[in-house]
Design an enzyme around this catalytic site. Structure first.
Site, short mmCIF file in Angstrom:
data_model
loop_
_atom_site.label_atom_id
_atom_site.label_comp_id
_atom_site.label_asym_id
_atom_site.label_seq_id
_atom_site.Cartn_x
_atom_site.Cartn_y
_atom_site.Cartn_z
N CYS A 77 8.19 -91.95 -11.01
CA CYS A 77 6.76 -91.78 -11.33
C CYS A 77 6.37 -90.30 -11.30
O CYS A 77 6.27 -89.71 -10.22
CB CYS A 77 5.92 -92.61 -10.35
SG CYS A 77 4.16 -92.31 -10.46
N CYS A 80 3.17 -89.48 -9.38
CA CYS A 80 3.43 -89.54 -7.94
C CYS A 80 3.93 -88.20 -7.42
O CYS A 80 3.55 -87.76 -6.32
CB CYS A 80 4.46 -90.63 -7.62
SG CYS A 80 3.95 -92.31 -8.07
#
Length: 320
Positions: A77, A80
């Site tokens: 991700c 993230c």
């Protein structure tokens, strides 16, 4: 920019948790022990990796003494990777007033599902064994700080939880001196107090009073949007509302109620998507009413939130 106060109406009760009153009692005892010199050594760090096996001990139990911020993330991700360093740096600067628990969703699917995470990065908090959604997406640092400020305030005022004793290694030893705060407008303070006390009708009127004198007051506008949202969802049966919305997508009122519940429950993108689609399907007064409600929900989340930016673009495409 986030609303000043966090609503506990979005709280998810976790069955394995002790009651909030017991958590408060433990926190008070911990402070008493610290004052008497009986406090234990400071923990090794304020940022920890947590899995399903250690969740109860490392998150639920510790939330009785310190608010635990949960960062749901994954290695693949990219957002993230943008958010995690910001969270870690800010949490360290809070010097023990909050703890950060990082949960890899690929390795902990049960927790991912239990919290109802819709996408990552997603940030929740657990206070006195109760979980509440904070935000989703790679939020800017200013929003992260504002949200954690609210979390610390909620933990202390509602549960008596003030954080860990001592400053862990790697945290800031001293906070930088803060500039004196500007005295708060008494009318705005009255509005905040009404909202904090759950007097939603009084809060709505108080915020309107502030805006009548100062239409550009951002804090009053955000407070009004939040108070009106909470007032609209009071007394709603969530199952009935969602069933009505699913059975008749053309029922504008049903879609508006469902979107309100989506937002309060932390499903921000679902709320925005539902209303954008309702704008697309409707016409005339119904379309305008839905558009205005969507703008109100944008106010609740804040114009800088990436989900608001995305939804604004979707709304513009539908309208033009």
């Amino acid at each position: 920019m986030q609303p000043r106060n966090m609503s506990m109406s979005g709280v998810v009760d976790l069955a394995a948790v002790k009651a909030a009153g017991e958590a408060k009692q433990k926190a008070e005892q911990a402070r008493a022990d610290s004052a008497a010199g009986r406090g234990g050594p400071a923990p090794a760090g304020l940022v920890i990796d947590v899995d399903e096996a250690g969740f109860e001990a490392e998150v639920l139990q510790r939330s009785a003494e310190v608010p635990v911020v949960i960062d749901f993330w994954a290695e693949w991700c990219e957002p993230c990777k943008q958010l995690s360093p910001v969270l870690e740096r800010v949490v360290q600067e809070y010097g023990g007033r909050v703890l950060l628990a990082k949960i890899d969703v690929d390795k902990n699917q049960m927790l991912f599902q239990q919290f109802g995470v819709q996408g990552i990065p997603a940030v929740f908090a657990v206070v006195a064994g109760q979980a509440l959604p904070l935000f989703q997406g790679a939020a800017p640092e200013q929003q992260v700080r504002q949200t954690l400020d609210q979390l610390v305030q909620v933990a202390e005022e509602r549960f008596g939880i003030t954080g860990l004793t001592g400053v862990p290694e790697g945290a800031e030893a001293e906070e930088e001196p803060q500039a004196p705060e500007t005295p708060e407008d008494p009318a705005l303070a009255a509005a905040h107090s009404a909202l904090d006390a759950g007097d939603l009708g009084g809060a709505v009127q108080a915020y309107k009073n502030v805006l009548s004198d100062d239409p550009a007051n951002t804090e009053a506008r955000l407070g009004l949007a939040q108070a009106e949202l909470l007032g609209r969802v009071q007394g709603l049966d969530a199952q009935e509302v969602r069933t009505a919305a699913a059975d008749d997508p053309a029922d504008v009122e049903a879609q508006l109620r469902a979107a309100d519940l989506d937002l309060v429950g932390g499903h921000v993108e679902d709320a925005f998507g539902r209303l954008v689609e309702t704008v697309r399907r409707s016409a005339g007064e119904d379309r305008e009413r839905t558009r205005l409600r969507l703008l109100e929900l944008f106010e609740v989340i804040g114009p800088e939130d990436p989900r608001v930016v995305t939804a604004r673009g979707a709304l513009a495409r539908v309208l033009f």
